[in-house]
Design an enzyme around this catalytic site. Structure first.
Site, PDB file in Angstrom:
ATOM      1  N   ASP A 291       0.843  -1.194   0.000  1.00  0.00           N
ATOM      2  CA  ASP A 291       0.000   0.000   0.000  1.00  0.00           C
ATOM      3  C   ASP A 291       0.885   1.254   0.000  1.00  0.00           C
ATOM      4  O   ASP A 291       1.469   1.605   1.015  1.00  0.00           O
ATOM      5  CB  ASP A 291      -0.900   0.014   1.246  1.00  0.00           C
ATOM      6  CG  ASP A 291      -1.842   1.211   1.229  1.00  0.00           C
ATOM      7  OD1 ASP A 291      -2.919   1.087   0.620  1.00  0.00           O
ATOM      8  OD2 ASP A 291      -1.497   2.266   1.789  1.00  0.00           O
TER       9      ASP A 291
ATOM     10  N   TYR B 150       3.594   9.629  -0.404  1.00  0.00           N
ATOM     11  CA  TYR B 150       4.627   8.952   0.388  1.00  0.00           C
ATOM     12  C   TYR B 150       6.013   9.073  -0.266  1.00  0.00           C
ATOM     13  O   TYR B 150       7.026   8.763   0.368  1.00  0.00           O
ATOM     14  CB  TYR B 150       4.312   7.451   0.598  1.00  0.00           C
ATOM     15  CG  TYR B 150       2.988   7.133   1.242  1.00  0.00           C
ATOM     16  CD1 TYR B 150       2.219   8.118   1.863  1.00  0.00           C
ATOM     17  CD2 TYR B 150       2.484   5.829   1.241  1.00  0.00           C
ATOM     18  CE1 TYR B 150       0.992   7.812   2.448  1.00  0.00           C
ATOM     19  CE2 TYR B 150       1.268   5.518   1.830  1.00  0.00           C
ATOM     20  CZ  TYR B 150       0.519   6.519   2.423  1.00  0.00           C
ATOM     21  OH  TYR B 150      -0.692   6.202   2.993  1.00  0.00           O
TER      22      TYR B 150
ATOM     23  N   LYS C   5      -2.526   6.003  -4.414  1.00  0.00           N
ATOM     24  CA  LYS C   5      -3.608   6.965  -4.123  1.00  0.00           C
ATOM     25  C   LYS C   5      -3.285   8.313  -4.741  1.00  0.00           C
ATOM     26  O   LYS C   5      -2.110   8.710  -4.773  1.00  0.00           O
ATOM     27  CB  LYS C   5      -3.764   7.142  -2.602  1.00  0.00           C
ATOM     28  CG  LYS C   5      -3.682   5.841  -1.813  1.00  0.00           C
ATOM     29  CD  LYS C   5      -3.891   6.051  -0.329  1.00  0.00           C
ATOM     30  CE  LYS C   5      -3.573   4.777   0.446  1.00  0.00           C
ATOM     31  NZ  LYS C   5      -2.153   4.609   0.793  1.00  0.00           N
TER      32      LYS C   5
ATOM     33  N   HIS D 129      -7.220   9.768  -2.071  1.00  0.00           N
ATOM     34  CA  HIS D 129      -6.572   9.691  -0.749  1.00  0.00           C
ATOM     35  C   HIS D 129      -7.461  10.289   0.353  1.00  0.00           C
ATOM     36  O   HIS D 129      -7.644   9.688   1.409  1.00  0.00           O
ATOM     37  CB  HIS D 129      -5.211  10.391  -0.797  1.00  0.00           C
ATOM     38  CG  HIS D 129      -4.231   9.875   0.197  1.00  0.00           C
ATOM     39  ND1 HIS D 129      -2.896   9.689  -0.075  1.00  0.00           N
ATOM     40  CD2 HIS D 129      -4.387   9.489   1.486  1.00  0.00           C
ATOM     41  CE1 HIS D 129      -2.291   9.218   1.009  1.00  0.00           C
ATOM     42  NE2 HIS D 129      -3.184   9.092   1.966  1.00  0.00           N
TER      43      HIS D 129
END
Ligand code: NDP
Length: 274
Positions: free
Chosen positions: A49, A54, A79, A112
């Site tokens: 994930d 990120y 996302k 997100h």
């Protein structure tokens, strides 16, 4: 009996998603990230994930390619970040993510956060990606029931997954019930409440009975609640520990004791803030 958990959950279109995956939020150091994800896949994890925000999609892709496990066996989620929402921007963001990952499709792509005024258009763009077979399944993250209801009105394909903050301090029972009624699988983010639960006596006592750590008891609680769970760790021993949860089963009274730890307490933001 093998300790490694390998179960799947069937999503609304029949695709089977691994019920346990590795979360990679806050994996910052590129080398450590590639090593952790590669190790997880070697250990038996089949789902990763990630998210554009990120900033480790390249490392995720690198680990996937180096893992020696075929792409079809893996389930990769990413996302679209808040500043890229809206129809056209989401399509562009998806292309960027795919390029960074070095992949030609994703298994799941999520909004997100429900950025107000934009999340329905964002979802419509994700729906187009689904129609074009660039993603195998479709979903959202951090959506309350009222966000989902707005999407139902406009969408041809309903979300198959809602990824929300969920752990024994925030059990989210009303939203889980709503998702169940609507055929939406729920993924628990911050499933370990980022470590805040580890000193809970209830979890320590239950763990002692089975020779398991509080983290393993919590992960088992998610799994027995039919939740998809994505604990994050960069530490090899913990990555392994978190997956060794197939060799015990919590009793219903133990499940209830853990349910009763609920305080409706978030570690992260309430989606209403967006
Ligand atoms: P988690 O609840 O998974 O907790 C992660 C923390 O727990 C890390 O500090 C990790 O340390 C530690 N840890 C992990 N396993 C163990 C263990 N067995 N024993 C002791 N400590 C342990 O928090 P996250 O917030 O990372 O959530 C998991 C994933 O959910 C994210 O990585 C991300 O993929 C997703 N997420 C999604 C969000 C969304 O908005 N959709 C928001 C937040 C997260 P260490 O790494 O140092 O080993």
């Amino acid at each position: 009996m093998s300790k490694l958990f390998k179960g799947t959950i069937e999503l609304a279109n029949g695709v089977k998603m691994p019920q346990l995956g590795l979360g990679v939020y806050k994996m910052i150091d590129p080398e450590q990230t590639v090593e952790a994800i590669t190790y997880a896949i070697e250990t038996g994890y089949r789902a990763i994930d990630t998210a554009a925000i990120y900033e480790n999609e390249s490392e995720t892709g690198e680990a996937v390619r180096h893992s020696g496990v075929s792409r079809e066996e893996l389930f990769i989620t990413s996302k679209v970040w808040n500043t890229d929402q809206g129809y056209d921007a989401t399509l562009r963001a998806f292309e960027n993510s795919l390029e960074k990952l070095g992949l030609d499709y994703l298994d799941l792509y999520l909004t997100h956060w429900p950025v107000s005024d934009k999340y329905v258009d964002t979802y419509k763009a994700i729906e187009r990606l689904y129609d074009e077979k660039l993603i195998r399944t479709i979903g959202v993250s951090n959506h309350h029931a009222y966000h989902l209801e707005k999407i139902f009105v406009k969408a041809n394909v309903a979300p198959m997954v809602n990824q929300i903050e969920l752990h024994p301090y925030l059990t989210q029972e009303p939203l889980r019930a709503f998702c169940k009624e609507n055929g939406i699988a729920v993924t628990s983010w911050s499933p370990l409440a980022r470590g805040k639960l580890f000193a809970e006596r209830t979890l320590l006592q239950i763990g002692e009975r089975y020779g398991k750590t509080p983290a393993q008891v919590i992960i088992r609680w998610h799994l027995q609640n039919n939740l998809i769970v994505i604990p994050k760790s960069v530490t090899p021993e913990r990555i392994r520990e978190n997956s060794e949860v197939a060799d015990f089963e919590l009793l219903s009274e133990e499940m209830n004791l853990i349910n009763s730890l609920n305080r409706d307490e978030r570690t992260g933001t309430n989606p209403d803030m967006y």
